[in-house]
Design an enzyme around this catalytic site. Structure first.
Site: not given
Length: 410
Positions: A344, A290, A326, A280, A211, A308-310, A340
């Site tokens: 969380k 390649k 964040f 995600d 990203n 995994p959702d850290i 969110k």
């Protein structure tokens, strides 16, 4: 506003080839808003002239304790009154020894002994053998015990042709250390774990999914936390940013590697700041070679697996750190950020609009908690990070001491 705006600094120079770096340091101090008076020893004038520093500072340069330009002949007293710090760079072996034992036989050592409560900061510079000599090491320890703040020295090539510890730190490093010295120590004694940057999910040996996160906000927070007195571990995705001074950086690529490193260090942290833009989903079927295209080939069929959702994993730890996340959104910031935060299981989340923040030098943050939204002013990211650290410190609960975390070499 410049970091040293309104500060008055006495810059002292002792004899050493590193005096040439002090000319650049003087300019950098002034660029950050400081007013600087230069005091040189006779030995320093053998390496660089008084005229150089008078031209750069636009102010008189002082060498002689009996200088008649001071009407009362008390430069050693007058120069320290109303000063925010005395910075000696370079600080020679002889200077460290004399200050350790309270010897004052020239203007610089006399004003250091007569400084009262004015902080004394020194950047040692000497040959490697002189720095590692037992007497110098004893003096350095005693000076630190007496409240003198030492910056460095660094390791590297020296003018004598040898390599080792004893080099004076570079001007930008000394400047950052001085700026950090003046920052409020909101997180003194705390251990902080931070994630920053993007993650990189492998498609094949040359292609990845990632990203647009630059990592600037996370790195600014790492620096701000270190300036505030914390021991900081930064788990970073791939970025092109230097590691902040005094911070231990652990470099990772994928979300799963980031998760593993965070969980390895979370138990020792008082505070976890989840700033990284974590993917995600990862690619479940990356190619070992390649992927080639041809005129009649179909696009590759990628299969995805949830990463995994850290933040949620750390927040769920029974005796884990206080967590802040964040939320970088593109629309409906308030609704998505609050959702969110609740999902969380954390008290506070920081929201911003991704299109305004990613890759930018400044940011406009909003804190969300159970009482609603708390907008912060639009600021350059380091200034925003310092303000955020202050806001975090107001919300942090008192905690018992945790085991020591690894720290970066200084």
């Amino acid at each position: 506003m410049p970091d040293l705006a309104g500060k008055r600094i006495v810059l002292g120079l002792t004899g050493g080839i590193a005096c040439y770096k002090s000319a650049e340091l003087l300019r950098r101090l002034q660029d950050e808003g400081a007013t600087v008076d230069v005091v040189m020893t006779e030995a320093a004038t053998r390496f660089i002239t008084e005229a150089t520093f008078q031209a750069l500072s636009g102010r008189p340069v002082w060498v002689d304790a009996w200088d008649a330009r001071m009407a009362n002949r008390m430069a050693h007293i007058n120069l320290t009154r109303g000063v925010d710090a005395i910075l000696v760079a370079p600080a020679s072996t002889d200077f460290l020894a004399r200050i350790t034992h309270g010897l004052a036989d020239d203007l610089l050592t006399t004003l250091c002994v007569a400084r009262g409560a004015v902080p004394l900061i020194a950047a040692p510079a000497m040959n490697h053998e002189m720095w590692v000599h037992p007497a110098t090491q004893r003096n350095a320890r005693q000076l630190q015990a007496d409240g003198v703040h030492l910056i460095g020295p660094a390791e590297g090539w020296q003018a004598c042709g040898e390599t080792g510890s004893g080099r004076m730190m570079e001007p930008d490093q000394i400047l950052r250390a001085l700026v950090a010295f003046f920052q409020p120590k909101h997180l003194a004694g705390r251990q902080v774990l931070i994630t920053a940057g993007p993650t990189s999910e492998t498609i094949d040996p040359v292609r990845v999914l990632t990203n647009r996160s630059s990592g600037r906000m996370g790195y600014a927070l790492a620096r701000a936390c270190a300036e505030a007195g914390a021991r900081v571990i930064l788990v970073s995705g791939p970025v092109s940013l230097p590691c902040p001074d005094g911070v231990l950086r652990i470099e990772v690529d994928s979300a799963r590697r980031m998760h593993a490193e965070v969980m390895r260090h979370a138990a020792a942290a008082d505070l976890f700041l989840a700033v990284a833009a974590v993917a995600d989903w990862g690619v479940a079927n990356p190619s070992a070679q390649k992927m080639k295209k041809s005129a009649d080939s179909a696009p590759p069929q990628l299969q995805f697996v949830q990463n995994p959702d850290i933040l949620a994993a750390v927040a769920a730890l029974p005796d884990g750190p206080w967590c802040l996340g964040f939320a970088a959104e593109t629309e409906h910031l308030h609704e998505h950020a609050q959702a969110k935060r609740l999902r969380k299981g954390i008290e506070v989340i920081v929201g911003n609009l991704a299109q305004d923040a990613m890759g930018a030098q400044d940011t406009e943050l909003v804190l969300f908690d159970a009482h609603g939204a708390h907008p912060l002013p639009r600021l350059e990211k380091l200034q925003a990070a310092r303000l955020l650290v202050h806001e975090i410190s107001r919300r942090l609960p008192a905690t018992a001491a945790r085991p020591d975390a690894p720290s970066a070499a200084t």
